[in-house]
Design an enzyme around this catalytic site. Sequence first.
Site, PDB file in Angstrom:
ATOM      1  N   PRO A  45      42.312  23.427  59.128  1.00 27.90           N
ATOM      2  CA  PRO A  45      43.234  23.769  58.069  1.00 27.90           C
ATOM      3  C   PRO A  45      42.628  24.294  56.784  1.00 27.90           C
ATOM      4  O   PRO A  45      42.136  23.541  55.962  1.00 27.90           O
ATOM      5  CB  PRO A  45      43.929  22.435  57.795  1.00 27.90           C
ATOM      6  CG  PRO A  45      42.953  21.384  58.270  1.00 27.90           C
ATOM      7  CD  PRO A  45      41.821  22.065  58.925  1.00 27.90           C
ATOM      8  N   GLU A  46      42.704  25.583  56.576  1.00 27.45           N
ATOM      9  CA  GLU A  46      42.441  26.182  55.274  1.00 27.45           C
ATOM     10  C   GLU A  46      43.779  26.745  54.805  1.00 27.45           C
ATOM     11  O   GLU A  46      44.801  26.504  55.440  1.00 27.45           O
ATOM     12  CB  GLU A  46      41.374  27.277  55.385  1.00 27.45           C
ATOM     13  CG  GLU A  46      40.034  26.765  55.916  1.00 27.45           C
ATOM     14  CD  GLU A  46      38.962  27.827  55.988  1.00 27.45           C
ATOM     15  OE1 GLU A  46      38.983  28.736  55.146  1.00 27.45           O
ATOM     16  OE2 GLU A  46      38.120  27.766  56.885  1.00 27.45           O
ATOM     17  N   ARG A  53      30.663  30.857  34.875  1.00 24.41           N
ATOM     18  CA  ARG A  53      29.547  29.970  35.213  1.00 24.41           C
ATOM     19  C   ARG A  53      28.597  30.708  36.132  1.00 24.41           C
ATOM     20  O   ARG A  53      28.944  31.735  36.688  1.00 24.41           O
ATOM     21  CB  ARG A  53      30.043  28.686  35.858  1.00 24.41           C
ATOM     22  CG  ARG A  53      31.047  28.899  36.957  1.00 24.41           C
ATOM     23  CD  ARG A  53      31.950  27.703  37.108  1.00 24.41           C
ATOM     24  NE  ARG A  53      33.306  27.993  36.631  1.00 24.41           N
ATOM     25  CZ  ARG A  53      34.265  27.105  36.558  1.00 24.41           C
ATOM     26  NH1 ARG A  53      34.039  25.868  36.894  1.00 24.41           N
ATOM     27  NH2 ARG A  53      35.464  27.443  36.149  1.00 24.41           N
ATOM     28  N   HIS A 110      46.033   9.384  68.459  1.00 19.99           N
ATOM     29  CA  HIS A 110      45.779   9.546  67.020  1.00 19.99           C
ATOM     30  C   HIS A 110      47.003   9.987  66.228  1.00 19.99           C
ATOM     31  O   HIS A 110      46.875  10.630  65.193  1.00 19.99           O
ATOM     32  CB  HIS A 110      44.630  10.525  66.773  1.00 19.99           C
ATOM     33  CG  HIS A 110      43.398  10.221  67.564  1.00 19.99           C
ATOM     34  ND1 HIS A 110      42.633   9.105  67.331  1.00 19.99           N
ATOM     35  CD2 HIS A 110      42.813  10.864  68.596  1.00 19.99           C
ATOM     36  CE1 HIS A 110      41.619   9.084  68.187  1.00 19.99           C
ATOM     37  NE2 HIS A 110      41.715  10.135  68.975  1.00 19.99           N
ATOM     38  N   ARG A 157      40.057  12.368  63.263  1.00 24.84           N
ATOM     39  CA  ARG A 157      38.947  11.933  62.408  1.00 24.84           C
ATOM     40  C   ARG A 157      39.397  11.103  61.208  1.00 24.84           C
ATOM     41  O   ARG A 157      38.556  10.602  60.463  1.00 24.84           O
ATOM     42  CB  ARG A 157      38.134  13.152  61.961  1.00 24.84           C
ATOM     43  CG  ARG A 157      37.442  13.818  63.146  1.00 24.84           C
ATOM     44  CD  ARG A 157      36.680  15.057  62.752  1.00 24.84           C
ATOM     45  NE  ARG A 157      35.496  14.751  61.989  1.00 24.84           N
ATOM     46  CZ  ARG A 157      34.644  15.674  61.530  1.00 24.84           C
ATOM     47  NH1 ARG A 157      34.887  16.947  61.749  1.00 24.84           N
ATOM     48  NH2 ARG A 157      33.588  15.336  60.851  1.00 24.84           N
TER      49      ARG A 157
END
Length: 280
Positions: free
Chosen positions: A2-3, A158, A93, A114
């Site tokens: 998932p992005e 930056r 899960h 996970r």
Amino acid sequence: MPELPEVETVRRGLQAQVAGRRIERVEVGRERTVRRTSKQALIDGLTGATVLSVERRGKYLLCPLDTGDELMMHLRMSGRLLVAAAGEERPPHTHVVMHLSGEPAQELWFIDPRTFGEVVVFDPTHVAQQMPELAKMGVDPIADGLSRAQFAALLRSRSRQIKALLLDQHVIAGIGNIYCDESLHLAGVRHDRPSDRVTPREVTKLHAAILQVLGDAIEAGGSTLADTQYVGVDGVAGWFQLSHRVYDRAGQRCITCGKADIRKVTFGGRGTHFCPRCQQ
DNA sequence: AAACAAACCTGTGCGC
DNA sequence: TGCGCACAGGTTTGTT
């Protein structure tokens, strides 16, 4: 999985299938998934609440509820959300189950091998205390829009290696390892270039590349990798992986130049894919 | 401030 | 076939 593009695909599915419905009953299997608060807090916060809409900020899914609270879900590395027929056999899960009102009788499953992902109900009037990372999140290139000038200012503000900067959710929200590598390749910029030394011409290319890659990936329903973590809430896989130019293509010929082979190195603790010829 | 490593977990794929 | 190790879409924390 998932992005930003995968989370956006899930958001659209939830908006179509869950928004407007009431959560009649909640089951929590794994306490770790609700670690921000507690099992009881999630059950109390969701039971009887109606989901008004489904929004996304970076990789966070946010659902305003009719109670005034908000439901936040984050998939992290291995989370999945599926809408399934009530009573259907749940995959391993499956840590949270929300029983939805209306017909057909359906359930929303939060599945996460996970267990890095999380589900929480919070009070949006106290975001800073209850969800500090939301309050500190950077600009979302799709949800907020990101102008070239704004992007250029972020790079100049930056001196960070460009990949580290693009992955920093406090600066730009939603880009993850796949889409970072893909965008840098499309723009012809190496991952380790200092952000404040990217030339104006490259800034233009990188800005366009990010928007294009994210947009195309959303259209393709995201990327579904070899482990087939399904993307959509209906279990349908995405197909943007077929368009990857560098990610998971180490040793294969670069599609852009047709001459060099894609290299894979470790950078900032992440697998990093690039073309040594196209990216300077 | 920025770079790096480790930590949180489980599953899979690869080399031997 | 089985075993051990490296590695995985993310993010936080602690250390140079």
